[in-house]
Scaffold this active site. Sequence first.
Site, PDB file in Angstrom:
ATOM      1  N   PRO A  47      60.015   4.566 -20.386  1.00 48.70           N
ATOM      2  CA  PRO A  47      59.137   4.345 -19.156  1.00 48.70           C
ATOM      3  C   PRO A  47      57.788   3.877 -19.778  1.00 48.70           C
ATOM      4  O   PRO A  47      57.219   4.597 -20.662  1.00 48.70           O
ATOM      5  CB  PRO A  47      59.265   5.768 -18.505  1.00 48.70           C
ATOM      6  CG  PRO A  47      59.581   6.702 -19.654  1.00 48.70           C
ATOM      7  CD  PRO A  47      60.612   5.799 -20.492  1.00 48.70           C
ATOM      8  N   TRP A 558      56.271  13.049 -25.105  1.00 47.88           N
ATOM      9  CA  TRP A 558      57.292  12.419 -25.690  1.00 47.88           C
ATOM     10  C   TRP A 558      58.613  13.030 -25.337  1.00 47.88           C
ATOM     11  O   TRP A 558      59.866  12.644 -25.407  1.00 47.88           O
ATOM     12  CB  TRP A 558      57.396  12.273 -27.379  1.00 47.88           C
ATOM     13  CG  TRP A 558      56.237  11.273 -27.617  1.00 47.88           C
ATOM     14  CD1 TRP A 558      54.889  11.461 -28.125  1.00 47.88           C
ATOM     15  CD2 TRP A 558      56.244   9.861 -27.550  1.00 47.88           C
ATOM     16  NE1 TRP A 558      54.248  10.164 -28.138  1.00 47.88           N
ATOM     17  CE2 TRP A 558      54.741   9.481 -27.750  1.00 47.88           C
ATOM     18  CE3 TRP A 558      57.015   8.988 -26.829  1.00 47.88           C
ATOM     19  CZ2 TRP A 558      54.731   8.047 -27.803  1.00 47.88           C
ATOM     20  CZ3 TRP A 558      56.709   7.666 -26.753  1.00 47.88           C
ATOM     21  CH2 TRP A 558      55.599   6.994 -27.189  1.00 47.88           C
ATOM     22  N   GLN A 594      58.147   2.766 -31.737  1.00 42.73           N
ATOM     23  CA  GLN A 594      58.861   4.116 -30.986  1.00 42.73           C
ATOM     24  C   GLN A 594      59.886   4.566 -31.800  1.00 42.73           C
ATOM     25  O   GLN A 594      60.759   5.400 -31.510  1.00 42.73           O
ATOM     26  CB  GLN A 594      59.490   3.514 -29.824  1.00 42.73           C
ATOM     27  CG  GLN A 594      58.766   2.850 -28.684  1.00 42.73           C
ATOM     28  CD  GLN A 594      57.640   3.855 -28.105  1.00 42.73           C
ATOM     29  OE1 GLN A 594      58.115   4.909 -28.293  1.00 42.73           O
ATOM     30  NE2 GLN A 594      56.506   3.283 -27.552  1.00 42.73           N
ATOM     31  N   TRP A 598      59.773   7.108 -28.879  1.00 44.53           N
ATOM     32  CA  TRP A 598      60.632   7.371 -27.754  1.00 44.53           C
ATOM     33  C   TRP A 598      62.264   7.168 -28.437  1.00 44.53           C
ATOM     34  O   TRP A 598      62.927   8.015 -28.100  1.00 44.53           O
ATOM     35  CB  TRP A 598      60.778   6.135 -26.989  1.00 44.53           C
ATOM     36  CG  TRP A 598      61.337   6.471 -25.640  1.00 44.53           C
ATOM     37  CD1 TRP A 598      61.536   7.707 -24.974  1.00 44.53           C
ATOM     38  CD2 TRP A 598      62.482   5.511 -25.190  1.00 44.53           C
ATOM     39  NE1 TRP A 598      62.527   7.316 -23.875  1.00 44.53           N
ATOM     40  CE2 TRP A 598      63.113   6.067 -23.707  1.00 44.53           C
ATOM     41  CE3 TRP A 598      62.834   4.262 -25.394  1.00 44.53           C
ATOM     42  CZ2 TRP A 598      63.884   5.789 -23.054  1.00 44.53           C
ATOM     43  CZ3 TRP A 598      64.087   3.560 -24.677  1.00 44.53           C
ATOM     44  CH2 TRP A 598      64.522   4.387 -23.468  1.00 44.53           C
ATOM     45  N   LYS A 634      40.763  -5.845 -27.711  1.00 44.66           N
ATOM     46  CA  LYS A 634      39.489  -6.400 -26.816  1.00 44.66           C
ATOM     47  C   LYS A 634      38.215  -6.847 -27.452  1.00 44.66           C
ATOM     48  O   LYS A 634      37.510  -7.591 -26.934  1.00 44.66           O
ATOM     49  CB  LYS A 634      39.263  -5.122 -25.821  1.00 44.66           C
ATOM     50  CG  LYS A 634      40.150  -4.978 -24.630  1.00 44.66           C
ATOM     51  CD  LYS A 634      39.892  -3.846 -23.715  1.00 44.66           C
ATOM     52  CE  LYS A 634      41.047  -3.680 -22.847  1.00 44.66           C
ATOM     53  NZ  LYS A 634      40.859  -2.327 -22.416  1.00 44.66           N
TER      54      LYS A 634
END
Length: 1018
Positions: A47, A558, A594, A598, A634
């Site tokens: 997600p 997490w 990840q 995750w 940015k």
Amino acid sequence: MFQPVSSKVNFSELEQRIIGFWQEKRVFERSVEQRLGGPSYVLYDGPPTANASPGIHHVLARVFKDVFPRYKTMKGYYAPRRAGWDTHGLPVELEVERELGLKSKREIEEYGIAEFNSRCRKNVLKYVKDWEKLTDRIGFWIDMKHPYVTFDNGYIETCWWIIKSLWDKGLIYQSYRVTPHCPRCGTSLSSHEVALGYDEADDPSIYIKFKIKPSSVETTPLELFFNKFLSKPVYLLAWTTTPWTLPGNTALAVAPDADYSVMEGKNDYLIMASALVNKVGFEGYREVAGVKGSEIAGKGKGLRYEPLFDPHRFGVERRGFRKNLLVVQEADENLDYPVITADFVSMEDGTGIVHTAPAFGEVDFEAGGDNDLDFVRDYVDLQGMIQGTYPFAGEFVKDADPMILDDLKSRGLLYRSERIRHTYPFCWRCNTPLLYYAKPSWYIKTTAMKDRLISGNAEINWYPEYIKYGRFGDWLNNNVDWAFSRERYWGTPLPVWRCESCKHDECIGSVKELRQKKGVEGVDKLSDLHRPYVDGVTYSCLKCGGEMRRVPEVIDCWFDSGAMPFAQWHYPFESQHLFKASFPADYICEAVDQTRGWFYSLHALSTLVTGQPCFRNVICLGHILDQAGEKMSKSKKNVVKPEDVLSTSGADAVRWYMYTSSPPGNVRRFSKELVEEVVRKFLLTLWNTYSFFVTYANIDKFDPGTVANVEHRPELDRWILSELNQLKDSVTRALDEYDATGAGRKIEEFVDNLSNWYVRRSRRRFWKSENDVDKQSAYTTLYQCLITLAKLIAPLTPFIAEELYQNLVRPFDKDAPESIHLTDYPLADLSQVDEKLSTAINLVVKVTSLGRAARAKSNLKVRQPLAKVLVKVRTEDEKASLEQMASQVLDELNVKVLSVVESLPVEQHPDWPAVEEGGLLVMVDTEISQELLDEGLVRELVHRIQTLRKQAGFDIADHIETYYEGGPSVKRVMERFAQYVKQETLSRRLVEEKPPEGAFSKSQVIDGNKVNLAVKKS
Ligand SMILES: [Zn+2]
Ligand SMILES: [Zn+2]
């Protein structure tokens, strides 16, 4: 009739139209539904958090998540897939803090946790619309209408259930540990976060004197000096860069095997490591004795010293260090400040005597546990402010440093003070210096299942494979217990209730369980399981009748995302069958970072709860950089927004680039220009072939119904069909192996062969062929290639695939499924594979392309015929087949003679341009005879006349008269090749004179000579 196809195509517009079609016809939903009953294929969606617009790295992950379920669906698998939203965590809170201008946890609590959390809840779905739009736009098919959301009560309740089941297995505990702590954010940072925030810092570098208790000398070899030591004080000299931790000192550490020197000065003795004496410098001191580190250290023996700041004098507790509980020590004159031995004592810098404050350093903390040290912590609070009655109380720790120095100096305890520039960790979010701080934290004892975590990993297929025993395997091998509590607000509340009186702890596994507690209050109105509502639920302690209250922590977000295999279905409270049908997942895909996020939390929770891994295949994506290979940020203004590329090149182009530019695990560059190249090189090549087919098929009124009637196809057709069936086979194999890159590259090669060899060499068959059988064969062959290709690319570039299918198949086959994505994936017909023929023609194609490259080296025009091409082949078979197909090579390369050899003495033709690849060498003879020169010139003239015809706007069938003026060579070739020129340009006459009135004329420069050419309708 096919719908006419323009060669000018706007892919972005075409895709928008197709998105509308899919939505209107519910194609995604039907593609899933129609496979119900088939074998199941499960994707877990890692997600994302929707508190910002999706970036290009999200596009990368999403297109990789999309391609394999699409493929499996076409292969007959039932593959429902459900999107999820990750909604908790510190980044969400920080965003809200910024919006509200809150600067500390105290300010959040004054503002109100209820209101603060409701802001978080709103913020975290702020960009869901953008995400949904992007998901549709890139053709990522996933159910976004019924997503799982980690802040839902049901989701939280499943997390509670998991925690409770781990609690029951004895896998949850609370312990003190030193963790990097941001005093501004008021919470611990993970090691990964700390790594983000190292920066240069200017800090004190000080040498401090710790005064030895004379009586302690008796237990050491220094006993001999005992009487001397009574006349002058003896100090242990230690070094630190964090003076604010000195009040926390409860031991000094030495290296057991190192030599230590006793230095005598005018007023005192100093002890430090012999090896560092010269480095520190001791003017006015001389060495009077030596001793081993081990001889001055130890419990009950060794040197002991007086604290710099006795905590009891400053109103601060000193605690014992017993079994993870900090027991308060009574004030006692005889409390020990010992010298200990430790293996972390460096002989590189400092004094070889290390100031040890168990509350403020990881190694210090470990040393504290090993040596049963006391522990002084509470003079610094969680905001980093000094407490107690110290002269520097009320200051932030770093601001207290100079005051501490002044204090030590005034007491004669500061040997030397300098400054040092070194790297120090700062909070990567708010730039506050981090403090290493011992805090109670809740842990999941993952180390208890370490072996199963490792053996479960062996059952998982990793792409790329090296992650399995590399990054991920290492992480598992070095597994430490998971510190999963957070001292924050917006998160799944830790479901542990503690008795205020007797400290008895209980873990709650469901709302129902809470409701049934004796004397429970506040649970009836609990419509939101978040803080602060859940904090209001109390009940009676079954041990003592005291009040049970929830501990204040929430849990690591997490944990939430790692719990999704269970929590997305609110397992085990409902939908048990849905959990069972979707466990484990066949496939997951996220970026490489990840492995510690995750991928790990999924693997850990699933292993702890079920004993099994919960995913079978995982693609681990590399990072995306800008065109120059720089990280996108940015501040550098090099961020490529997905919309910018999607609106120009379109989603298929982006998808194709992501799949084929490099294997998924590699770092990849990304820019608008790189995607535009995909459009040019792949999509437009395919489109132009399609457009060519439709144009001529309509002229010739080709009927796709006649496909089956063609027998005895020509060699060229048999070759491309052989290639096509090999392609089906290799693409299927690649996709079965989760290799979208390999599949895509094979397809690219085929499209290139189809367009640049098959169609180019067949061109005249379509528009000039008088032979109906041959023409029919060409049409059916190309048609078959295009519709098969459309299906093969459907999982990768679903839009253009649909476009081709809707025009090429649907109007002619009433039984054909409404969308290409409702069809079956093509199966290879290996009986159509003619390996010998494929090999032979592929060789011709290869030789031709090398030959062109060799020609290009000489800067000769393609229209200039050459005398000879020499090819060195690798085998006798190659020689034979190349000689058999010589005419094709000669034709393509515009050369008169082909000579094939198996070994070629290069030195024989040192001037001939040559190109070699994989042992195949092609060289061309660039010596041009007058004969060849003339031929080249006449071809050039024909080309110019044809261009003039077009510019003049003549029809393709118009006959003309051609006028020319040039030098003698032009006249010569025009006369000599008159027949050829007339035929090619449909000229009735070639006249060497000034063009008459009304002729279309343009002067030209050919090989540096001025030539006038003119055409006129005849
Ligand atoms: Zn911070
Ligand atoms: Zn109690």
